[in-house]
Scaffold this motif. Structure first.
Motif, short mmCIF file in Angstrom:
data_model
loop_
_atom_site.label_atom_id
_atom_site.label_comp_id
_atom_site.label_asym_id
_atom_site.label_seq_id
_atom_site.Cartn_x
_atom_site.Cartn_y
_atom_site.Cartn_z
N LYS A 3 0.80 -1.22 0.00
CA LYS A 3 0.00 0.00 0.00
C LYS A 3 0.83 1.27 0.00
O LYS A 3 0.34 2.34 -0.36
CB LYS A 3 -0.93 0.00 1.22
N ASN A 4 2.08 1.18 0.44
CA ASN A 4 2.90 2.37 0.58
C ASN A 4 4.27 2.10 -0.03
O ASN A 4 5.00 1.21 0.42
CB ASN A 4 3.03 2.72 2.07
N VAL A 5 4.61 2.87 -1.07
CA VAL A 5 5.85 2.65 -1.81
C VAL A 5 6.66 3.93 -1.84
O VAL A 5 6.14 5.01 -2.14
CB VAL A 5 5.57 2.18 -3.25
N ALA A 6 7.95 3.82 -1.54
CA ALA A 6 8.86 4.96 -1.63
C ALA A 6 10.03 4.59 -2.53
O ALA A 6 10.58 3.50 -2.43
CB ALA A 6 9.36 5.36 -0.24
N VAL A 7 10.40 5.52 -3.40
CA VAL A 7 11.55 5.33 -4.27
C VAL A 7 12.68 6.20 -3.76
O VAL A 7 12.53 7.42 -3.63
CB VAL A 7 11.21 5.68 -5.73
N LEU A 8 13.81 5.58 -3.48
CA LEU A 8 14.96 6.26 -2.89
C LEU A 8 15.90 6.74 -4.00
O LEU A 8 16.44 5.93 -4.76
CB LEU A 8 15.70 5.30 -1.95
N LEU A 9 16.10 8.05 -4.09
CA LEU A 9 16.93 8.63 -5.15
C LEU A 9 18.27 9.10 -4.60
O LEU A 9 18.35 9.67 -3.52
CB LEU A 9 16.23 9.82 -5.80
N LEU A 10 19.30 8.85 -5.40
CA LEU A 10 20.63 9.38 -5.13
C LEU A 10 21.07 10.16 -6.36
O LEU A 10 20.50 10.02 -7.45
CB LEU A 10 21.62 8.25 -4.84
N ASP A 11 22.10 10.99 -6.21
CA ASP A 11 22.60 11.77 -7.34
C ASP A 11 22.93 10.88 -8.53
O ASP A 11 23.45 9.78 -8.38
CB ASP A 11 23.84 12.56 -6.92
N GLU A 12 22.61 11.39 -9.71
CA GLU A 12 22.83 10.73 -11.00
C GLU A 12 21.94 9.51 -11.20
O GLU A 12 22.30 8.54 -11.87
CB GLU A 12 24.31 10.37 -11.20
N VAL A 13 20.74 9.57 -10.64
CA VAL A 13 19.77 8.51 -10.86
C VAL A 13 19.46 8.42 -12.36
O VAL A 13 19.46 9.42 -13.08
CB VAL A 13 18.48 8.77 -10.05
N ASP A 70 5.94 0.22 2.76
CA ASP A 70 5.92 -1.24 2.68
C ASP A 70 7.02 -1.73 1.74
O ASP A 70 7.49 -2.87 1.87
CB ASP A 70 4.58 -1.74 2.15
N LEU A 71 7.37 -0.88 0.78
CA LEU A 71 8.42 -1.21 -0.19
C LEU A 71 9.27 0.02 -0.43
O LEU A 71 8.74 1.11 -0.69
CB LEU A 71 7.80 -1.67 -1.52
N VAL A 72 10.58 -0.15 -0.33
CA VAL A 72 11.53 0.92 -0.70
C VAL A 72 12.28 0.43 -1.93
O VAL A 72 12.93 -0.62 -1.90
CB VAL A 72 12.52 1.22 0.44
N ALA A 73 12.18 1.19 -3.02
CA ALA A 73 12.80 0.81 -4.29
C ALA A 73 13.99 1.72 -4.58
O ALA A 73 13.91 2.94 -4.36
CB ALA A 73 11.78 0.88 -5.42
N VAL A 74 15.06 1.14 -5.08
CA VAL A 74 16.28 1.88 -5.40
C VAL A 74 16.58 1.71 -6.88
O VAL A 74 17.04 0.64 -7.30
CB VAL A 74 17.48 1.39 -4.56
N PRO A 75 16.35 2.74 -7.70
CA PRO A 75 16.67 2.63 -9.12
C PRO A 75 18.17 2.76 -9.37
O PRO A 75 18.94 3.09 -8.47
CB PRO A 75 15.90 3.81 -9.75
N ALA A 76 18.58 2.49 -10.61
CA ALA A 76 19.99 2.57 -10.98
C ALA A 76 20.46 4.01 -11.03
O ALA A 76 19.66 4.95 -11.02
CB ALA A 76 20.19 1.91 -12.34
N GLY A 77 21.78 4.17 -11.09
CA GLY A 77 22.35 5.50 -11.20
C GLY A 77 23.76 5.48 -11.75
O GLY A 77 24.45 4.45 -11.68
N GLY A 78 24.19 6.59 -12.29
CA GLY A 78 25.55 6.71 -12.78
C GLY A 78 26.56 6.57 -11.65
O GLY A 78 26.34 7.10 -10.56
N SER A 79 27.62 5.86 -11.89
CA SER A 79 28.72 5.63 -10.95
C SER A 79 28.30 4.84 -9.71
O SER A 79 29.05 4.76 -8.75
CB SER A 79 29.38 6.94 -10.52
N PHE A 80 27.09 4.29 -9.69
CA PHE A 80 26.66 3.49 -8.53
C PHE A 80 27.58 2.31 -8.28
O PHE A 80 27.71 1.84 -7.15
CB PHE A 80 25.23 2.98 -8.73
N VAL A 81 28.21 1.81 -9.34
CA VAL A 81 29.06 0.64 -9.22
C VAL A 81 30.27 0.93 -8.35
O VAL A 81 30.80 0.04 -7.68
CB VAL A 81 29.49 0.15 -10.62
N ALA A 82 30.72 2.18 -8.35
CA ALA A 82 31.99 2.50 -7.68
C ALA A 82 31.89 3.48 -6.52
O ALA A 82 32.80 3.56 -5.71
CB ALA A 82 32.98 3.06 -8.72
N ARG A 83 30.81 4.21 -6.40
CA ARG A 83 30.74 5.29 -5.41
C ARG A 83 30.48 4.79 -3.99
O ARG A 83 30.13 3.64 -3.77
CB ARG A 83 29.67 6.32 -5.80
#
Length: 324
Positions: A3-13, A70-83
């Motif tokens: 019922k409740n969804v939040a998307v967590l954003l970081l720089d360069e999403v 109820d759900l926290v979603a984390v999309p991809a982002g630039g440099s996520f592999v190394a930061r």
């Protein structure tokens, strides 16, 4: 329930992966009788965030909004592999799982979950290009590079880009049933469930040797994939005993003669399915599998999908003539 969804954003999403989550969880489809989620986009690094595409996104919601999701979603982002990631972000994700809620990553968002320790001891996935690095950075994680998504209890990870749709619809299907997931998929004009895994999308160049001992034999094998080949025959061509040849082959290619040959046959089958209208029996003959049933068996084992499904995916209905 979901019922409740939040998307967590970081720089360069990445905007596409963010858009996938907004499309599945954030749209009001109540006029169609579909459930509506309380949806929010949350910034982990200030009100205005840069996207990987060069524009900015602003949101009034901070990390405290995650506490009710109820759900926290984390999309991809630039440099996520190394930061590196802010500790307050990682702690918020840990609290999410600790209180019984779920977390979902799309593509390189898995690296954020890994930094929080949420992949340790769990099966997980990410885009095939990043799978080796995910396993290297988080050795306690059990990375599965060939699947579209992995549902491991409270932690769901998905592969590159569109695989986020597959994982999101899977969660909708779990929460509300197949009818709701199918209705959302129809609105998005996507299949409610895709066959196979991401192995069918991986670009794999032909392996090359690190020295010249079996190099000529490899080149010969590539041109005789339709023939029955044995280690004894191959060893004879290189003037070695079968045992010495097998050992040298493993040292120089990193695999056995049988596995190398099987992989080249599957690669050739992929090429023929993408570029020709040959029947399955014709392709099976040209690739050394003998018949369509054997081709299908090895294709499914290697790529997780059938030859017919692969042909439809990579050519499309308009490109196909009637084939057996």
């Amino acid at each position: 329930m979901l019922k409740n969804v939040a998307v967590l954003l970081l720089d360069e999403v990445h905007p596409f992966e963010l858009g996938v989550l907004c499309e599945v969880f954030g749209l009001d489809r109540s006029e169609e009788g579909l459930p509506v989620q309380d949806f929010a986009v949350v910034s982990a690094e200030g009100q205005a965030l840069r996207t990987h595409a060069g524009f900015t996104i602003s949101t009034p919601h901070g990390l405290d909004r995650l506490e009710e999701a109820d759900l926290v979603a984390v999309p991809a982002g630039g440099s996520f592999v190394a930061r590196e990631y802010p500790e307050e972000v990682l702690e918020a994700l840990r609290r999410t799982v600790a209180r019984g809620a779920r977390v979902l990553s799309v593509c390189s968002g898995a690296f954020v979950l890994g930094a929080a320790g949420l992949l340790d001891g769990r099966r997980c996935t990410t885009h095939w290009r990043h799978a080796d690095e995910l396993a290297r950075r988080y050795p306690e994680a059990r990375v599965e590079p060939d699947v579209l998504y992995v549902d491991e209890g409270p932690v769901i990870t998905s592969a590159g880009t569109a695989a986020g749709i597959d994982a999101a619809l899977h969660l909708v299907r779990q929460a509300y049933g197949p009818a709701v997931a199918n209705a959302i998929a129809r609105r998005m004009v996507v299949p409610p469930h895709r066959d196979g895994g991401q192995a069918q999308y991986v670009k794999r160049p032909l392996p090359r040797t690190r020295c010249d001992t079996v190099g000529e034999t490899l080149a010969w094998m590539e041109h005789h994939l339709d023939e029955e080949l044995t280690v004894e025959q191959l060893a004879d061509r290189t003037h070695m005993s079968p045992r010495t040849f097998a050992r040298r082959f493993q040292q120089e290619t990193g695999t056995t003669p049988y596995r190398w040959l099987l992989r080249q046959r599957v690669l050739l089958a992929q090429h023929l399915l993408e570029t020709s209208d040959e029947t399955m029996d014709m392709i099976a003959g040209r690739t050394g599998f003998g018949n369509a049933a054997a081709l299908r068996h090895q294709f499914v084992r290697s790529l997780g999908t059938t030859p017919n499904a692969y042909r439809r995916t990579f050519r499309g209905p308009s490109d196909l003539t009637e084939v057996a």
